[in-house]
Design a protein around this motif. Structure first.
Motif, PDB file in Angstrom:
ATOM      1  N   VAL A  50       0.831  -1.205   0.000  1.00  0.00           N
ATOM      2  CA  VAL A  50       0.000   0.000   0.000  1.00  0.00           C
ATOM      3  C   VAL A  50       0.867   1.258   0.000  1.00  0.00           C
ATOM      4  O   VAL A  50       0.487   2.287  -0.557  1.00  0.00           O
ATOM      5  CB  VAL A  50      -0.960  -0.012   1.214  1.00  0.00           C
ATOM      6  N   ARG A  51       2.048   1.163   0.586  1.00  0.00           N
ATOM      7  CA  ARG A  51       2.942   2.320   0.701  1.00  0.00           C
ATOM      8  C   ARG A  51       4.010   2.378  -0.392  1.00  0.00           C
ATOM      9  O   ARG A  51       4.922   3.202  -0.324  1.00  0.00           O
ATOM     10  CB  ARG A  51       3.618   2.317   2.082  1.00  0.00           C
ATOM     11  N   VAL A  52       3.915   1.550  -1.400  1.00  0.00           N
ATOM     12  CA  VAL A  52       4.974   1.454  -2.406  1.00  0.00           C
ATOM     13  C   VAL A  52       5.222   2.785  -3.124  1.00  0.00           C
ATOM     14  O   VAL A  52       6.343   3.079  -3.519  1.00  0.00           O
ATOM     15  CB  VAL A  52       4.689   0.311  -3.410  1.00  0.00           C
ATOM     16  N   MET A  53       4.215   3.606  -3.259  1.00  0.00           N
ATOM     17  CA  MET A  53       4.382   4.874  -3.975  1.00  0.00           C
ATOM     18  C   MET A  53       5.014   5.960  -3.104  1.00  0.00           C
ATOM     19  O   MET A  53       5.343   7.038  -3.596  1.00  0.00           O
ATOM     20  CB  MET A  53       3.042   5.356  -4.529  1.00  0.00           C
ATOM     21  N   ALA A  54       5.220   5.666  -1.823  1.00  0.00           N
ATOM     22  CA  ALA A  54       5.840   6.645  -0.920  1.00  0.00           C
ATOM     23  C   ALA A  54       7.342   6.764  -1.154  1.00  0.00           C
ATOM     24  O   ALA A  54       7.931   7.809  -0.885  1.00  0.00           O
ATOM     25  CB  ALA A  54       5.560   6.274   0.536  1.00  0.00           C
ATOM     26  N   GLY A  55       7.960   5.719  -1.649  1.00  0.00           N
ATOM     27  CA  GLY A  55       9.400   5.747  -1.918  1.00  0.00           C
ATOM     28  C   GLY A  55       9.664   6.196  -3.346  1.00  0.00           C
ATOM     29  O   GLY A  55       9.038   5.693  -4.281  1.00  0.00           O
TER      30      GLY A  55
END
Length: 110
Positions: A50-55
């Motif tokens: 779910v957080r993959v686009m944060a990096g």
């Protein structure tokens, strides 16, 4: 969408790639690129995915693979004369009939 398809077609023509852009080859390439998108998420936990686009790096990889998948899908549609938006709209219409909305565990179709 049509403008992107034209750009992709012009790109391929300028490089004499048309001979390689058969439905079979484009379907295979689409599958490979979809696999590369899956690979990014392969060992992530649900929360990590779910957080993959944060990096910045992982977001860039996802965007590149999404672009590759879409490019091959649009080229595939161009070669076969499929309107991808019309195909999607028709599929949604069929799915709405096949899978009626559910309210409180009961089908809304009486």
């Amino acid at each position: 969408m049509a403008q992107l398809q034209r750009r992709l077609a012009e790109f391929a023509v300028a490089r004499d790639w048309g001979k390689y852009h058969t439905p079979k080859n484009l379907a295979a390439a689409l599958s490979v690129e979809a696999g590369e998108l899956v690979e990014i998420f392969q060992w992530l936990t649900p929360d990590e995915s779910v957080r993959v686009m944060a990096g910045e790096e992982s977001a860039g990889r996802v965007e590149d693979e999404v672009a590759d998948v879409l490019a091959y899908l649009l080229q595939f549609c161009e070669v076969l004369g499929v309107d991808p938006l019309a195909a999607l709209a028709a599929k949604i219409d069929r799915n709405e009939k096949r899978f009626p909305a559910v309210e409180n565990g009961h089908s809304m179709e009486w």
